[in-house]
Design an enzyme around this catalytic site. Structure first.
Site, PDB file in Angstrom:
ATOM      1  N   LYS A  57       0.843  -1.207   0.000  1.00  0.00           N
ATOM      2  CA  LYS A  57       0.000   0.000   0.000  1.00  0.00           C
ATOM      3  C   LYS A  57       0.876   1.255   0.000  1.00  0.00           C
ATOM      4  CE  LYS A  57      -3.690  -2.568   2.222  1.00  0.00           C
ATOM      5  NZ  LYS A  57      -4.396  -2.981   3.437  1.00  0.00           N
ATOM      6  N   GLN A 101      -4.240  -1.337   9.761  1.00  0.00           N
ATOM      7  CA  GLN A 101      -4.186  -2.674   9.160  1.00  0.00           C
ATOM      8  C   GLN A 101      -4.783  -3.708  10.120  1.00  0.00           C
ATOM      9  OE1 GLN A 101      -3.144  -3.381   5.973  1.00  0.00           O
ATOM     10  NE2 GLN A 101      -3.867  -5.464   6.346  1.00  0.00           N
ATOM     11  N   ASP A 126     -10.744   3.082   4.525  1.00  0.00           N
ATOM     12  CA  ASP A 126     -11.198   1.707   4.308  1.00  0.00           C
ATOM     13  C   ASP A 126     -12.717   1.579   4.286  1.00  0.00           C
ATOM     14  OD1 ASP A 126      -9.320  -0.241   3.806  1.00  0.00           O
ATOM     15  OD2 ASP A 126      -8.671  -0.379   5.897  1.00  0.00           O
TER      16      ASP A 126
END
Ligand code: NDP
Length: 285
Positions: A57, A101, A126
């Site tokens: 990422k 994460q 997200d």
């Protein structure tokens, strides 16, 4: 449709074209004197897979000209330390997207839901914040979870007209299966959402004009179950006994029946990262 290599839905190529478009948009922002978009990545603990995902990422940020602010904490940092980092990033004007994460380290007392809810919903990269998940349910604009968003792009890329289709999603997690079912519903599919208690998975899948597998069980979905011509999207990432990366779909047997099918790797994974960058850029706009 019969088997040909050309029925591969190439997520790697599609993601590369999306990243190129994002890089252009970011360059235009700079030319107009607008701020550089920034993504913050928060990584807790030393899970090797999480380290690989976050590294990919961060690399993608560099590639499109997006700033990256990376925070790494030890597995035993504790809930308060993670929340404090999130609060700090919420206040940082250079940050437009925050990604924590998941999963957070197991058996270390973390409450993932509390962490996700602490992220400023306007900086949610997200789309996991409960307000944004609620907006998705109500059909209001909000950041959409990256993997389901990427899956929708892949389906659209296949040319499949979704209105009126039977769409079968296997897996009902909050990050993939459930939001994907809502996105398909919003596009007027008749949606079947399967899970570990589904009694006849083969029969459900056999009705799918679109089949999305997001389970985490290697080759659970048998090729023979696929309705001829169906669009098959394989979200799963598993290692088989030989250590090879495989999806949730029995690819070799499914490909000859499918209209379109994603490979693993090179299907959904690169799209997830491209959508993360897109969400961050959209938070800035
Ligand atoms: P979860 O473990 O959170 O959810 C798995 C789902 O699969 C659950 O709903 C579970 O049902 C269901 N399930 C388990 N066994 C069966 C079975 N035998 N038959 C039918 N359904 C079953 O997984 P995630 O949604 O987080 O991830 C799914 C997969 O996708 C994983 O392999 C993950 O690595 C991958 N992934 C890939 C991404 C990418 O970018 N390519 C991004 C995110 C995930 P129940 O609810 O009843 O337990």
């Amino acid at each position: 449709m019969t088997s040909t290599a050309s029925n591969l839905l190439d997520g790697k190529a599609l993601a590369a074209s999306i990243r190129a478009e994002l890089a252009q948009r970011i360059a235009s922002l700079a030319a107009a004197g607008r701020p550089q978009p920034g993504l913050a990545t928060v990584l807790v603990g030393d899970d090797p897979a999480s380290h690989v995902y976050v590294r990919n990422k961060r690399r993608a940020c560099d590639e499109v000209g997006m700033a990256n602010f990376h925070v790494e904490l030890p597995a035993d940092a504790g809930q308060a330390a993670v929340l404090a980092e999130v609060q700090r990033l919420n206040q940082d004007p250079r940050v437009h997207g925050i990604l924590v994460q998941l999963p957070l380290p197991k058996n270390a007392g973390y409450d993932e839901n509390e962490v996700l809810a602490a992220i400023d919903p306007a900086k949610d990269a997200d789309g996991f914040h409960p307000l944004n998940q609620g907006a998705l349910m109500q059909g209001r604009p909000a950041p959409v979870p990256c993997t389901p968003k990427g899956v929708m792009r892949l389906i659209d890329h296949s040319g499949m007209k979704l209105k009126g289709c039977n769409a079968v999603v296997v897996g009902r997690s909050n990050i993939v299966g459930k939001p994907l079912a809502l996105l398909l519903l919003a596009r007027h599919c008749t949606v079947t959402l399967c899970h570990s208690r589904t009694t006849d998975l083969a029969a459900e899948i056999g009705r799918g004009d679109v089949v999305v597998a997001a389970v985490g069980v290697a080759q659970l979905v048998k090729g023979a179950w696929i309705k001829p011509g169906a669009v098959v999207i394989d979200v799963g990432i598993n290692r088989n006994q030989a250590g090879k990366l495989v999806g949730d779909v029995e690819f070799e047997a499914a490909q000859p029946r499918a209209g379109w099918i994603t490979p693993v790797p090179g299907g959904v994974g690169p799209m997830t990262i491209a959508m993360l960058l897109e969400n961050t850029l959209e938070n800035l706009s």
